[in-house]
Write an enzyme that holds these catalytic residues in place. Structure first.
Site, short mmCIF file in Angstrom:
data_model
loop_
_atom_site.label_atom_id
_atom_site.label_comp_id
_atom_site.label_asym_id
_atom_site.label_seq_id
_atom_site.Cartn_x
_atom_site.Cartn_y
_atom_site.Cartn_z
N ASP A 9 8.43 22.04 3.56
CA ASP A 9 8.87 22.49 2.25
C ASP A 9 8.89 21.26 1.34
O ASP A 9 8.78 20.12 1.82
CB ASP A 9 10.27 23.12 2.39
N ASP A 11 10.94 20.88 -2.26
CA ASP A 11 12.24 20.62 -2.88
C ASP A 11 13.33 20.51 -1.84
O ASP A 11 13.46 21.37 -0.96
CB ASP A 11 12.59 21.74 -3.87
N ASP A 20 12.30 21.90 -10.20
CA ASP A 20 12.44 22.73 -11.40
C ASP A 20 13.70 22.34 -12.16
O ASP A 20 13.67 22.10 -13.37
CB ASP A 20 12.49 24.21 -11.02
N ASP A 95 7.93 26.73 -2.89
CA ASP A 95 8.09 27.66 -4.02
C ASP A 95 8.24 26.90 -5.34
O ASP A 95 8.76 27.44 -6.31
CB ASP A 95 9.30 28.58 -3.79
N ASP A 178 14.67 23.63 4.01
CA ASP A 178 16.11 23.62 3.73
C ASP A 178 16.62 24.94 3.16
O ASP A 178 17.78 25.30 3.33
CB ASP A 178 16.44 22.52 2.72
#
Length: 272
Positions: A9, A11, A20, A95, A178
């Site tokens: 992942d 972030d 973001d 994402d 996470d």
């Protein structure tokens, strides 16, 4: 080391914050962000935020400069470089969006370590505005997973990767994440794989509440120091296991036929 794939992942895994939120806060648009948040899906809202920031005169360079300042634990980049140098196939499943991720990875000097980035597509249009789109076009159809946000099911991505691995040959997956969105892909891992959830983060809470659902071996981590230590230890462990397995396959013993001897004859009596 062709037998190991490391999927990360982005972030709060590779970097220590949400990219973001970081861009929105650093460019002074937090209030507008909080107003829009209840009104639309996150991914659509970020596209709208880029429109508003552009209208306020914020440029792509302003966004790039902010992204280059993201906090990251000092051991994460060495961990990624070590895994890459050991021959692991590294991929991102996130994402966030492609512009944010590639800007940061290029700045850190590790973009070339990754063979694939799976994330929400983005590009700079002719007006100089950053556009962000969903990975799954949920406006036309649903990805069908009720665990994940409408724009991205990471579990579907893992299934696609697993299908390709089945064709190429077996690889073991180490998955690091996470967030709650990392629970679905961790459910897709097999018994030979390894799950690395970040402790005391949403994915850890979900695993703790549903321990029997994860088939992969679980190895938690809390910060960049542990990420590096746990990841490299797992790579070492898998390497040793694969070497032993290869050795056992190669060591084939042939039966050596016994020499055929004529039966012993009794000694003749000695003439006196």
């Amino acid at each position: 080391m062709a037998g190991i794939m490391v999927i990360l992942d982005f972030d709060k895994t590779i970097i220590d914050i949400d990219s973001d939120n970081w861009v929105v806060d650093e460019l002074g648009a937090t209030d507008l962000f909080n107003q829009l948040l209840p009104t639309m899906p996150w991914n659509s809202m970020m596209d709208m935020m880029m429109k508003e920031l552009h209208a306020q005169g914020k440029t792509i360079k302003d966004i790039e400069d902010v992204l280059k300042r993201v906090p990251i634990h000092p051991r994460v980049v060495p961990a990624i470089k070590s895994a890459h140098s050991l021959g692991c196939d590294l991929r991102v499943v996130s994402d966030a969006n492609l512009f944010f991720i590639e800007t940061i990875l290029n700045h850190l000097g590790i973009r070339e370590c990754f063979t694939e980035i799976n994330t929400n597509p983005s590009y700079v249009d002719e007006e100089g505005r950053l556009r962000i789109f969903p990975f799954h076009d949920f406006h036309s159809s649903s990805h069908g997973c009720n665990r994940c946000p409408p724009n991205m099911c990471k579990g579907k991505i893992i299934e696609r990767i697993q299908a390709s691995l089945a064709i190429e040959g077996q690889k073991r997956i180490i998955y690091l994440g996470d967030g709650s969105g990392d629970f679905c892909p961790m459910l897709k891992l097999q018994e030979v794989d390894y799950s690395m959830p970040r402790k005391n983060f949403p994915v850890w809470d979900l695993i703790s509440k549903n321990p029997g659902l994860i088939r992969a071996e679980i190895h938690e981590w809390t910060d960049g120091d542990e990420l590096e230590r746990v990841l490299l230890n797992l790579i070492k462990k898998i390497t040793i296991q694969d070497s032993v397995q290869l050795l056992s396959v190669d060591c084939k013993f042939e039966t050596i036929p016994m020499a055929v001897h004529e039966p012993l004859r009794p000694a003749l009596p000695v003439n006196q």
